[in-house]
Design a protein around this motif. Sequence first.
Motif, PDB file in Angstrom:
ATOM      1  N   VAL A  71       1.157   0.612  11.596  1.00 24.38           N
ATOM      2  CA  VAL A  71       2.218   1.792  11.655  1.00 24.38           C
ATOM      3  C   VAL A  71       3.000   1.290  11.912  1.00 24.38           C
ATOM      4  O   VAL A  71       4.280   0.972  11.396  1.00 24.38           O
ATOM      5  CB  VAL A  71       1.897   2.770  12.463  1.00 24.38           C
ATOM      6  CG1 VAL A  71       3.112   3.683  12.527  1.00 24.38           C
ATOM      7  CG2 VAL A  71       0.491   3.580  11.400  1.00 24.38           C
ATOM      8  N   LEU A  72       3.167   0.616  13.563  1.00 29.16           N
ATOM      9  CA  LEU A  72       4.768   0.102  13.904  1.00 29.16           C
ATOM     10  C   LEU A  72       5.153  -1.144  13.048  1.00 29.16           C
ATOM     11  O   LEU A  72       6.075  -1.023  12.807  1.00 29.16           O
ATOM     12  CB  LEU A  72       4.187  -0.177  15.669  1.00 29.16           C
ATOM     13  CG  LEU A  72       3.920   1.083  16.130  1.00 29.16           C
ATOM     14  CD1 LEU A  72       3.944  -0.184  17.841  1.00 29.16           C
ATOM     15  CD2 LEU A  72       5.098   1.609  16.774  1.00 29.16           C
ATOM     16  N   GLN A  73       3.719  -1.754  12.517  1.00 31.83           N
ATOM     17  CA  GLN A  73       4.335  -3.111  12.190  1.00 31.83           C
ATOM     18  C   GLN A  73       5.055  -3.163  10.258  1.00 31.83           C
ATOM     19  O   GLN A  73       5.709  -3.646  10.295  1.00 31.83           O
ATOM     20  CB  GLN A  73       3.173  -4.426  11.665  1.00 31.83           C
ATOM     21  CG  GLN A  73       3.795  -5.315  11.062  1.00 31.83           C
ATOM     22  CD  GLN A  73       4.560  -6.039  11.991  1.00 31.83           C
ATOM     23  OE1 GLN A  73       4.109  -6.578  13.310  1.00 31.83           O
ATOM     24  NE2 GLN A  73       5.907  -6.525  11.286  1.00 31.83           N
ATOM     25  N   LEU A  74       4.528  -1.665   9.955  1.00 35.31           N
ATOM     26  CA  LEU A  74       5.150  -1.682   8.540  1.00 35.31           C
ATOM     27  C   LEU A  74       6.157  -1.547   8.916  1.00 35.31           C
ATOM     28  O   LEU A  74       7.324  -1.589   7.970  1.00 35.31           O
ATOM     29  CB  LEU A  74       4.600  -0.595   7.440  1.00 35.31           C
ATOM     30  CG  LEU A  74       3.237  -1.159   6.379  1.00 35.31           C
ATOM     31  CD1 LEU A  74       2.208  -0.082   6.344  1.00 35.31           C
ATOM     32  CD2 LEU A  74       3.336  -1.680   5.906  1.00 35.31           C
ATOM     33  N   LEU A  75       6.893   0.035   9.260  1.00 37.82           N
ATOM     34  CA  LEU A  75       8.465   0.514   9.812  1.00 37.82           C
ATOM     35  C   LEU A  75       9.378  -1.340  10.397  1.00 37.82           C
ATOM     36  O   LEU A  75      10.528  -0.539   9.483  1.00 37.82           O
ATOM     37  CB  LEU A  75       7.598   1.291  10.569  1.00 37.82           C
ATOM     38  CG  LEU A  75       7.524   2.581  10.495  1.00 37.82           C
ATOM     39  CD1 LEU A  75       7.374   3.418  11.027  1.00 37.82           C
ATOM     40  CD2 LEU A  75       7.780   3.193   8.702  1.00 37.82           C
ATOM     41  N   ALA A  76       8.281  -1.778  11.245  1.00 34.00           N
ATOM     42  CA  ALA A  76       9.290  -2.921  11.347  1.00 34.00           C
ATOM     43  C   ALA A  76       9.610  -3.483  10.468  1.00 34.00           C
ATOM     44  O   ALA A  76      10.705  -3.880  10.199  1.00 34.00           O
ATOM     45  CB  ALA A  76       9.150  -3.569  12.766  1.00 34.00           C
ATOM     46  N   SER A  77       9.095  -4.441   9.491  1.00 33.03           N
ATOM     47  CA  SER A  77       9.290  -5.105   8.435  1.00 33.03           C
ATOM     48  C   SER A  77       9.576  -4.549   7.357  1.00 33.03           C
ATOM     49  O   SER A  77      10.865  -4.992   6.251  1.00 33.03           O
ATOM     50  CB  SER A  77       8.034  -5.511   7.545  1.00 33.03           C
ATOM     51  OG  SER A  77       6.742  -6.506   8.903  1.00 33.03           O
ATOM     52  N   LEU A  78       9.853  -3.025   7.150  1.00 33.55           N
ATOM     53  CA  LEU A  78      10.725  -1.776   6.372  1.00 33.55           C
ATOM     54  C   LEU A  78      11.867  -2.196   6.731  1.00 33.55           C
ATOM     55  O   LEU A  78      12.569  -2.154   5.715  1.00 33.55           O
ATOM     56  CB  LEU A  78      10.150  -1.173   5.977  1.00 33.55           C
ATOM     57  CG  LEU A  78       8.213  -0.876   5.216  1.00 33.55           C
ATOM     58  CD1 LEU A  78       9.000   0.331   5.191  1.00 33.55           C
ATOM     59  CD2 LEU A  78       9.631  -1.132   3.975  1.00 33.55           C
ATOM     60  N   ARG A  79      12.399  -2.282   7.772  1.00 32.97           N
ATOM     61  CA  ARG A  79      13.943  -2.461   8.466  1.00 32.97           C
ATOM     62  C   ARG A  79      14.275  -4.138   8.956  1.00 32.97           C
ATOM     63  O   ARG A  79      14.787  -3.724   9.501  1.00 32.97           O
ATOM     64  CB  ARG A  79      13.998  -2.079  10.122  1.00 32.97           C
ATOM     65  CG  ARG A  79      12.959  -0.310   9.758  1.00 32.97           C
ATOM     66  CD  ARG A  79      14.101   0.450  11.152  1.00 32.97           C
ATOM     67  NE  ARG A  79      13.556  -0.780  12.106  1.00 32.97           N
ATOM     68  CZ  ARG A  79      12.160   0.038  13.044  1.00 32.97           C
ATOM     69  NH1 ARG A  79      11.464   0.847  12.236  1.00 32.97           N
ATOM     70  NH2 ARG A  79      12.136  -0.530  13.713  1.00 32.97           N
ATOM     71  N   LEU A  80      14.059  -5.049   7.855  1.00 32.28           N
ATOM     72  CA  LEU A  80      14.731  -5.907   7.205  1.00 32.28           C
ATOM     73  C   LEU A  80      15.817  -6.588   7.659  1.00 32.28           C
ATOM     74  O   LEU A  80      15.888  -5.770   6.297  1.00 32.28           O
ATOM     75  CB  LEU A  80      13.666  -6.902   6.713  1.00 32.28           C
ATOM     76  CG  LEU A  80      14.211  -8.089   6.561  1.00 32.28           C
ATOM     77  CD1 LEU A  80      13.609  -9.332   8.285  1.00 32.28           C
ATOM     78  CD2 LEU A  80      13.338  -8.731   5.495  1.00 32.28           C
ATOM     79  N   PHE A  81      16.631  -7.213   8.244  1.00 30.45           N
ATOM     80  CA  PHE A  81      18.217  -7.791   8.729  1.00 30.45           C
ATOM     81  C   PHE A  81      18.273  -8.417   9.587  1.00 30.45           C
ATOM     82  O   PHE A  81      18.430  -9.569   8.350  1.00 30.45           O
ATOM     83  CB  PHE A  81      18.416  -6.449   8.849  1.00 30.45           C
ATOM     84  CG  PHE A  81      20.439  -6.386   8.866  1.00 30.45           C
ATOM     85  CD1 PHE A  81      20.866  -6.330   7.632  1.00 30.45           C
ATOM     86  CD2 PHE A  81      20.975  -6.582   9.825  1.00 30.45           C
ATOM     87  CE1 PHE A  81      22.361  -6.120   7.615  1.00 30.45           C
ATOM     88  CE2 PHE A  81      22.352  -7.180  10.255  1.00 30.45           C
ATOM     89  CZ  PHE A  81      22.764  -6.725   9.250  1.00 30.45           C
ATOM     90  N   ASP A  82      18.025  -8.491  10.579  1.00 36.49           N
ATOM     91  CA  ASP A  82      18.284  -9.641  11.732  1.00 36.49           C
ATOM     92  C   ASP A  82      18.431 -10.950  11.261  1.00 36.49           C
ATOM     93  O   ASP A  82      18.579 -12.026  11.341  1.00 36.49           O
ATOM     94  CB  ASP A  82      17.843  -9.248  12.815  1.00 36.49           C
ATOM     95  CG  ASP A  82      19.069  -8.070  14.073  1.00 36.49           C
ATOM     96  OD1 ASP A  82      19.529  -7.192  12.856  1.00 36.49           O
ATOM     97  OD2 ASP A  82      18.096  -7.133  14.805  1.00 36.49           O
ATOM     98  N   GLN A  83      17.016 -11.305  11.033  1.00 41.90           N
ATOM     99  CA  GLN A  83      16.003 -12.581  10.755  1.00 41.90           C
ATOM    100  C   GLN A  83      16.685 -13.064   9.446  1.00 41.90           C
ATOM    101  O   GLN A  83      17.102 -14.935   9.473  1.00 41.90           O
ATOM    102  CB  GLN A  83      15.085 -13.158  11.315  1.00 41.90           C
ATOM    103  CG  GLN A  83      14.415 -11.768  10.037  1.00 41.90           C
ATOM    104  CD  GLN A  83      13.794 -10.573  10.890  1.00 41.90           C
ATOM    105  OE1 GLN A  83      14.960  -9.748  11.618  1.00 41.90           O
ATOM    106  NE2 GLN A  83      12.568  -9.689  10.806  1.00 41.90           N
ATOM    107  N   ALA A  84      16.251 -12.469   8.471  1.00 39.68           N
ATOM    108  CA  ALA A  84      17.682 -12.301   7.162  1.00 39.68           C
ATOM    109  C   ALA A  84      19.187 -12.635   7.085  1.00 39.68           C
ATOM    110  O   ALA A  84      18.864 -14.139   6.834  1.00 39.68           O
ATOM    111  CB  ALA A  84      17.053 -11.748   6.329  1.00 39.68           C
TER     112      ALA A  84
END
Length: 312
Positions: A235-248
């Motif tokens: 659950v935590l990983q899915l939500l974190a991955s959907l919020r991808l911004f900083d590294q990209a």
Amino acid sequence: MATITTEAPAAVPVAATRAPLWRRAPAGLLFVLPFLLFYLAFLVWPTLSAFVLSFFNESLTGTRGELVGLRNWTEMLGDAAMWSALGNTLYFTALSTPALVLTGLVMALLTNRVMPMRWLWRLSFFMPFLLPASVMALIWVWIYQPGFGLLNAALTSVGLSEQGWLSDPSVAMISVVIATLWWTAGFNFLLYLAALQQIPQHLYEAASIDGAGWWQRLWSITLPLLKRTTGLVIVLQLLASLRLFDQAYLIYIGSGGPAFSARPILEYVYDTAFTSFRFGYASAISSFFFVLIVVVSVAQLKLFPSRREDAR
């Protein structure tokens, strides 16, 4: 002769001995109030403001623009760039979530065993998670460099050709996944390690006496008892991955990668708001993405029920 019978006094319900709810509520509100104020000011109010803003043609000046109704929403549905950015985000989520969950589990299993310098291995696995995003991006940009980059040097040393990690659209998002895996797997590792240390050792001892090997103990004891932790990590990983911004954003310096193949939807929202200065349209995209995250969260609650629902 008279018979004397003794009866135990009727039990008084616990609820009757407590103060009424209306008397206990003020004391609880005093503890909750600081968090509630920050929650309303920095989450609820901005979310509602962004939704209202999506119906206006807002400009950078901050003055309320022209009311355009659903024009921003209809334009968004036909925006190929928005759907491409959303596809990049979903592609990143599909690649990174299983890899991060599995890597965290493997690292926890390795360091939970009795081994020399175990504390050093645990520290090494968790340390990258403490790095700022800018430092992580700088490290991996150097690793991905052609010619002198560490990764391409390793490929050429075994007879393979160099790869355009930062210039090839087919591997641009994979490069972000690899960097994210190195950077954030330590958080999942820590959750799994804490859960492994809560498993009673006598279960493993009894299984060993019965002749169960390491693999049998893993499948019959460890993984079933980690089921709830695995659900939390997913659950935590899915939500974190959907919020991808900083590294990209930092790895490709805000360019979105070659042919925008590594631009997530949050970066597209940022470009729309602060480069094209279309705050109303950016708010419509943000609201749409927020609804998508809510749908994913509700689906996760159905897939991973709480302890109370699981016990029914």
